[in-house]
Motif scaffolding. Structure first.
Motif, short mmCIF file in Angstrom:
data_model
loop_
_atom_site.label_atom_id
_atom_site.label_comp_id
_atom_site.label_asym_id
_atom_site.label_seq_id
_atom_site.Cartn_x
_atom_site.Cartn_y
_atom_site.Cartn_z
N ALA A 17 0.82 -1.21 0.00
CA ALA A 17 0.00 0.00 0.00
C ALA A 17 0.86 1.26 0.00
O ALA A 17 0.57 2.22 -0.73
CB ALA A 17 -0.95 0.00 1.19
N ALA A 18 1.92 1.26 0.80
CA ALA A 18 2.80 2.42 0.85
C ALA A 18 3.51 2.64 -0.48
O ALA A 18 3.61 3.77 -0.95
CB ALA A 18 3.83 2.24 1.97
N LEU A 19 3.98 1.56 -1.09
CA LEU A 19 4.66 1.68 -2.38
C LEU A 19 3.70 2.18 -3.44
O LEU A 19 4.02 3.08 -4.21
CB LEU A 19 5.27 0.34 -2.79
N ALA A 20 2.50 1.61 -3.47
CA ALA A 20 1.51 2.04 -4.44
C ALA A 20 1.19 3.53 -4.29
O ALA A 20 1.12 4.26 -5.28
CB ALA A 20 0.23 1.21 -4.30
N LYS A 21 1.04 3.97 -3.04
CA LYS A 21 0.74 5.39 -2.80
C LYS A 21 1.86 6.28 -3.32
O LYS A 21 1.60 7.29 -3.97
CB LYS A 21 0.52 5.62 -1.30
N GLU A 22 3.09 5.90 -3.03
CA GLU A 22 4.24 6.69 -3.50
C GLU A 22 4.32 6.74 -5.02
O GLU A 22 4.77 7.73 -5.59
CB GLU A 22 5.54 6.14 -2.92
N LEU A 23 3.92 5.65 -5.67
CA LEU A 23 3.99 5.59 -7.13
C LEU A 23 2.74 6.17 -7.80
O LEU A 23 2.72 6.34 -9.01
CB LEU A 23 4.17 4.13 -7.59
N GLY A 24 1.72 6.44 -7.01
CA GLY A 24 0.48 6.99 -7.56
C GLY A 24 -0.32 5.94 -8.33
O GLY A 24 -1.00 6.27 -9.31
N ILE A 25 -0.24 4.69 -7.86
CA ILE A 25 -1.00 3.61 -8.49
C ILE A 25 -1.84 2.92 -7.43
O ILE A 25 -1.72 3.20 -6.23
CB ILE A 25 -0.07 2.59 -9.20
N LYS A 26 -2.68 1.99 -7.85
CA LYS A 26 -3.53 1.26 -6.92
C LYS A 26 -2.79 0.07 -6.32
O LYS A 26 -1.99 -0.57 -7.00
CB LYS A 26 -4.81 0.81 -7.61
N THR A 27 -3.06 -0.21 -5.07
CA THR A 27 -2.40 -1.29 -4.35
C THR A 27 -2.49 -2.64 -5.08
O THR A 27 -1.48 -3.35 -5.14
CB THR A 27 -2.95 -1.40 -2.92
N PRO A 28 -3.63 -3.02 -5.65
CA PRO A 28 -3.68 -4.32 -6.35
C PRO A 28 -2.66 -4.44 -7.48
O PRO A 28 -2.22 -5.55 -7.80
CB PRO A 28 -5.12 -4.40 -6.88
N SER A 29 -2.28 -3.32 -8.05
CA SER A 29 -1.26 -3.35 -9.10
C SER A 29 0.06 -3.88 -8.55
O SER A 29 0.72 -4.71 -9.18
CB SER A 29 -1.03 -1.96 -9.69
N VAL A 30 0.44 -3.44 -7.36
CA VAL A 30 1.69 -3.89 -6.75
C VAL A 30 1.58 -5.37 -6.41
O VAL A 30 2.52 -6.14 -6.63
CB VAL A 30 2.03 -3.06 -5.49
N TYR A 31 0.44 -5.80 -5.91
CA TYR A 31 0.24 -7.22 -5.58
C TYR A 31 0.38 -8.11 -6.81
O TYR A 31 0.74 -9.28 -6.69
CB TYR A 31 -1.12 -7.45 -4.95
N SER A 32 0.11 -7.58 -7.98
CA SER A 32 0.16 -8.40 -9.20
C SER A 32 1.57 -8.52 -9.79
O SER A 32 1.79 -9.31 -10.70
CB SER A 32 -0.78 -7.83 -10.26
#
Length: 64
Positions: A17-32
């Motif tokens: 969630a923190a990485l997604a927020k910093e990148l300006g993307i949605k958390t599920p994207s990072v999980y994928s």
């Protein structure tokens, strides 16, 4: 499942969630992610301090 260096980058960033927020993307994207996507390597490197050639050695040459 993500490769070891991608999992490390996510952990260093404070979690998905923190990485997604910093990148300006949605958390599920990072999980994928299985690997850090090519268009995200530089940003993830800057956020985590992990060199691009470690995040994606298939895309970046190791500095000599």
């Amino acid at each position: 499942m993500a490769d070891e260096i991608t999992l490390m980058a996510i952990k260093v960033a404070g979690g998905p969630a923190a990485l997604a927020k910093e990148l300006g993307i949605k958390t599920p994207s990072v999980y994928s992610w299985r690997q850090v996507p090519p268009k995200r390597v530089q940003a993830v490197s800057k956020l985590t301090g992990i060199p691009p050639e470690k995040l994606r050695p298939d895309l970046y040459e190791v500095a000599a």
